[in-house]
Design a protein around this motif. Sequence first.
Motif, PDB file in Angstrom:
ATOM      1  N   ARG A   2       0.861  -1.177   0.000  1.00  0.00           N
ATOM      2  CA  ARG A   2       0.000   0.000   0.000  1.00  0.00           C
ATOM      3  C   ARG A   2       0.896   1.226   0.000  1.00  0.00           C
ATOM      4  O   ARG A   2       1.830   1.325   0.784  1.00  0.00           O
ATOM      5  CB  ARG A   2      -0.896   0.004   1.227  1.00  0.00           C
ATOM      6  N   HIS A   3       0.593   2.154  -0.895  1.00  0.00           N
ATOM      7  CA  HIS A   3       1.399   3.359  -0.993  1.00  0.00           C
ATOM      8  C   HIS A   3       1.129   4.285   0.193  1.00  0.00           C
ATOM      9  O   HIS A   3       0.013   4.355   0.705  1.00  0.00           O
ATOM     10  CB  HIS A   3       1.091   4.093  -2.292  1.00  0.00           C
ATOM     11  N   ILE A   4       2.167   4.973   0.626  1.00  0.00           N
ATOM     12  CA  ILE A   4       2.021   6.044   1.607  1.00  0.00           C
ATOM     13  C   ILE A   4       1.816   7.317   0.797  1.00  0.00           C
ATOM     14  O   ILE A   4       2.667   7.682  -0.022  1.00  0.00           O
ATOM     15  CB  ILE A   4       3.256   6.130   2.519  1.00  0.00           C
ATOM     16  N   LEU A   5       0.666   7.949   1.021  1.00  0.00           N
ATOM     17  CA  LEU A   5       0.261   9.083   0.192  1.00  0.00           C
ATOM     18  C   LEU A   5       0.492  10.393   0.921  1.00  0.00           C
ATOM     19  O   LEU A   5       0.430  10.474   2.153  1.00  0.00           O
ATOM     20  CB  LEU A   5      -1.215   8.944  -0.192  1.00  0.00           C
ATOM     21  N   CYS A   6       0.710  11.429   0.162  1.00  0.00           N
ATOM     22  CA  CYS A   6       0.920  12.764   0.698  1.00  0.00           C
ATOM     23  C   CYS A   6      -0.381  13.272   1.334  1.00  0.00           C
ATOM     24  O   CYS A   6      -1.443  13.239   0.702  1.00  0.00           O
ATOM     25  CB  CYS A   6       1.360  13.708  -0.417  1.00  0.00           C
ATOM     26  N   SER A   7      -0.263  13.735   2.573  1.00  0.00           N
ATOM     27  CA  SER A   7      -1.456  14.225   3.263  1.00  0.00           C
ATOM     28  C   SER A   7      -1.900  15.587   2.749  1.00  0.00           C
ATOM     29  O   SER A   7      -3.028  16.006   2.982  1.00  0.00           O
ATOM     30  CB  SER A   7      -1.200  14.292   4.769  1.00  0.00           C
ATOM     31  N   GLU A   8      -1.031  16.283   2.047  1.00  0.00           N
ATOM     32  CA  GLU A   8      -1.383  17.593   1.485  1.00  0.00           C
ATOM     33  C   GLU A   8      -2.081  17.465   0.133  1.00  0.00           C
ATOM     34  O   GLU A   8      -2.776  18.379  -0.292  1.00  0.00           O
ATOM     35  CB  GLU A   8      -0.122  18.448   1.318  1.00  0.00           C
ATOM     36  N   CYS A   9      -1.876  16.373  -0.550  1.00  0.00           N
ATOM     37  CA  CYS A   9      -2.420  16.183  -1.899  1.00  0.00           C
ATOM     38  C   CYS A   9      -3.498  15.099  -1.864  1.00  0.00           C
ATOM     39  O   CYS A   9      -3.428  14.101  -2.584  1.00  0.00           O
ATOM     40  CB  CYS A   9      -1.310  15.807  -2.868  1.00  0.00           C
TER      41      CYS A   9
END
Length: 111
Positions: A2-9
């Motif tokens: 599972r990818h760790i995604l940017c919390s700002e985007c």
Amino acid sequence: MRHILCSECTTTNAPYVIQANSLFGCTECPRTIHPRDIDLDGHETWTVSPLGALGYVIDPAHCLTLMAEALDDYMSSSNVYSELTALQDHRDAAMALVTALECGLLLPSQR
Ligand SMILES: [Zn+2]
């Protein structure tokens, strides 16, 4: 993985990718994350995909534990429903193990 995604985007689900400076950078904004700042739950461990994306998987040692527990559950099952549940748990843990190994993590015996 599972990818760790940017919390700002959040609208684009932008992943982080490895950079030459050993940080992970968002693909959509200038935000970066240092490996020491990666905070995961319990048996999860971070890894990098072959394409350089930051993600997380379940630790292979824990996958083996889950597989053994599922086999114990299967052997002590008293009905078809609990047998099927145990087999599904074993399959899920085995799939998680394969994913972790594909991401380059090692089995406990290889560490
Ligand atoms: Zn971002």
